[in-house]
Motif scaffolding. Structure first.
Motif, PDB file in Angstrom:
ATOM      1  N   LEU A 129       0.825  -1.209   0.000  1.00 16.25           N
ATOM      2  CA  LEU A 129       0.000   0.000   0.000  1.00 16.25           C
ATOM      3  C   LEU A 129       0.859   1.259   0.000  1.00 16.25           C
ATOM      4  CD1 LEU A 129      -3.014  -0.647   2.404  1.00 16.25           C
ATOM      5  CD2 LEU A 129      -3.111  -0.018  -0.009  1.00 16.25           C
ATOM      6  N   ARG A 130       1.943   1.229   0.753  1.00 20.10           N
ATOM      7  CA  ARG A 130       2.820   2.395   0.813  1.00 20.10           C
ATOM      8  C   ARG A 130       3.432   2.679  -0.558  1.00 20.10           C
ATOM      9  NH1 ARG A 130       7.360   2.543   5.463  1.00 20.10           N
ATOM     10  NH2 ARG A 130       8.389   1.038   4.081  1.00 20.10           N
ATOM     11  N   ALA A 131       3.823   1.633  -1.273  1.00 19.44           N
ATOM     12  CA  ALA A 131       4.360   1.817  -2.625  1.00 19.44           C
ATOM     13  C   ALA A 131       3.284   2.346  -3.571  1.00 19.44           C
ATOM     14  CB  ALA A 131       4.926   0.499  -3.142  1.00 19.44           C
ATOM     15  N   PHE A 132       2.055   1.879  -3.407  1.00 22.42           N
ATOM     16  CA  PHE A 132       0.944   2.340  -4.234  1.00 22.42           C
ATOM     17  C   PHE A 132       0.719   3.839  -4.034  1.00 22.42           C
ATOM     18  CE2 PHE A 132      -3.685   3.149  -4.599  1.00 22.42           C
ATOM     19  CZ  PHE A 132      -3.893   2.773  -5.923  1.00 22.42           C
ATOM     20  N   VAL A 133       0.721   4.284  -2.784  1.00 19.98           N
ATOM     21  CA  VAL A 133       0.520   5.703  -2.496  1.00 19.98           C
ATOM     22  C   VAL A 133       1.700   6.521  -3.010  1.00 19.98           C
ATOM     23  CG1 VAL A 133       0.167   7.429  -0.688  1.00 19.98           C
ATOM     24  CG2 VAL A 133      -0.883   5.163  -0.474  1.00 19.98           C
TER      25      VAL A 133
END
Length: 482
Positions: A129-133
């Motif tokens: 999720l952090r990479a997606f954001v």
């Protein structure tokens, strides 16, 4: 003498008050008996995941790529917003995800955190999720504070990482996450996949595939390697049944942002660019993407029996005050509070694979033409187009050049504004005419930093601008080379 006496008395009073404050114990008077006594990772995850909906329904890219336009308040369609603020992402979802990772890696809190799912699976989910954001942010602004960020007062002015550095960070983050995923319990509080780690693997690979193609013009060897790794894994979206969507609830706290936008206002209507492209190509998605206007009539209906006569697009950036003259996005999106938002779809993945096949990359033995046809089919099927209409469209659209793929991606990514904008910038297709009503008639290719960035981090801001280019809406990002 009197002054000395008065000062002495004042000093004694202050000392008495200070010492009284030091020793008074108010017990648990200010404690919330219903509140948690420690961070709960399941709650942090649920709150962090809301950003997926925000990104999936982000309006800027949808307006910039002229899929829709605005009614009587067309400021953003005229590119009038000159700076954008990313603080909410840093202080909101990213901080929550950072805390999940910390709680699941710190020996002092790992055992307590494991009550909400396997430690490694929680870490993997947070990293994906952090990479997606981060990809959303860097594909919007470019360089960002990251490797030196999140240190609070220990480093209040962190340096900016270049976009190339951020992409390397994201690839490493995804690889680490994929390596951590296991068959143990998935994370509690997962409102996207319900703790199903096989679906998180698909999410990670969808992101990885998208990122690989995004950098294919600036680092083709790395792009090819990462893309082919996904194909070799077999863990990617292969049909609409595997589409990744963000689902909503019917209550105000969890309903669709599109539904909220149309509760009391009617600001968004189909643009001429999208409507006339669908009309010219006799694309049956026209009737799925839009509602017939209440009072308008198309100047040049082309479908048999003039079936499209009431489907009317609006000039981009014009003050389109009488919105009933134009078509709204389909009612299922704007009036159904639970209608899901697509994040990654089979159509998007197959059209990406079609482009990869044109580049000569391994796509599992298929061809660009086959994948192109499958991508269109999956897009139309997702939107409920009849099989006969799909066959008719495919028979008339057999070419699968890069421009054909770019056009079909623009159509298939309808209302997925960030991805549509990023792919349009990368591919420079389809050709879009900037709004004639804009003060600066150039479609933005990045977002400019909010003024607070320069005010609060002057030295590092100046350093990155000297590398990246002018801080405006028209400086191309690192991967935007065509």
């Amino acid at each position: 003498m009197n002054n000395i006496f008065k000062k002495a008395i004042l000093l004694l009073c202050v000392s008495f008050i200070y010492s009284s404050c030091e020793t008074v114990d108010f017990g648990n008077t200010n404690d919330n008996p219903n509140g948690p006594t420690a961070a709960v990772t399941s709650q942090l995850l649920t709150e962090a995941q809301k950003v997926v909906s925000e990104i999936g329904t982000d309006i800027s890219g949808t307006l910039f790529t002229q899929q829709i336009t605005e009614g009587q308040y067309p400021a953003q369609s005229r590119y009038a917003t000159l700076t954008y603020n990313y603080n909410d992402y840093f202080t909101g979802s990213v901080q929550n995800l950072n805390e999940i990772i910390k709680l699941n890696t710190d020996p002092a809190t790992m055992t307590q955190a494991e009550a909400f799912g396997d430690n490694n699976n929680q870490i993997a989910t947070a990293k994906i999720l952090r990479a997606f954001v981060l990809q959303f942010m860097t594909d919007s602004w470019g360089a960002l504070p990251w490797s030196e960020a999140f240190q609070g007062i220990d480093n209040p002015q962190p340096k900016f990482d270049t976009q190339e550095e951020l992409y390397n960070t994201m690839f490493a983050e995804i690889e680490e996450a994929l390596g951590l995923i296991n068959s143990n319990t998935g994370p509690s509080g997962d409102i996207i996949f319900g703790g199903d780690m096989s679906r998180w693997r698909i999410f990670a690979n969808s992101l990885k595939m998208t990122m690989a193609l995004r950098i294919s013009d600036v680092n083709p060897s790395l792009a090819k390697t990462k893309f082919e790794e996904v194909i070799a894994s077999g863990n990617y979206i292969k049909s609409n049944a595997a589409n990744i969507e963000y689902n909503y609830t019917s209550d105000d706290a969890g309903d669709s942002p599109w539904h909220d936008r149309f509760k009391t206002r009617e600001d968004y209507i189909l643009s001429d660019a999208m409507m006339e492209s669908l009309r010219t190509n006799l694309d049956p998605r026209l009737f799925k993407y839009a509602e017939p206007s209440k009072t308008g009539t198309a100047a040049n209906p082309l479908f048999p029996g003039n079936a499209d006569a009431a489907y009317v697009g609006a000039p981009d950036g014009k003050v389109n005050g009488n919105v009933p003259d134009f078509s709204f996005p389909t009612a299922t999106i704007i009036y159904d509070e639970t209608y899901p938002t697509p994040i990654y779809t089979s159509a998007q993945i197959k059209l990406s694979m079609a482009e990869a096949a044109l580049k000569g990359w391994n796509v599992g033995g298929s061809t660009a033409a086959t994948l192109f046809s499958e991508g269109i089919t999956d897009s139309m099927t997702y939107w409920g187009v009849d099989a006969a209409d799909i066959a008719t469209y495919l028979a008339a659209h057999t070419s699968s050049t890069i421009n054909d793929i770019a056009y079909e991606k623009w159509i298939a990514l309808y209302l997925n504004g960030q991805e549509a904008w990023s792919e349009w910038r990368r591919l420079d297709a389809p050709a879009l005419t900037p709004s004639e009503f804009a003060g600066d008639p150039r479609i933005p290719v990045r977002l400019a930093y909010d003024s607070s960035v320069q005010d609060n981090n002057q030295a590092n801001y100046s350093a990155i601008i000297s590398i990246q280019g002018p801080d405006d809406l028209h400086t191309k990002l690192w991967w935007d080379k065509n």
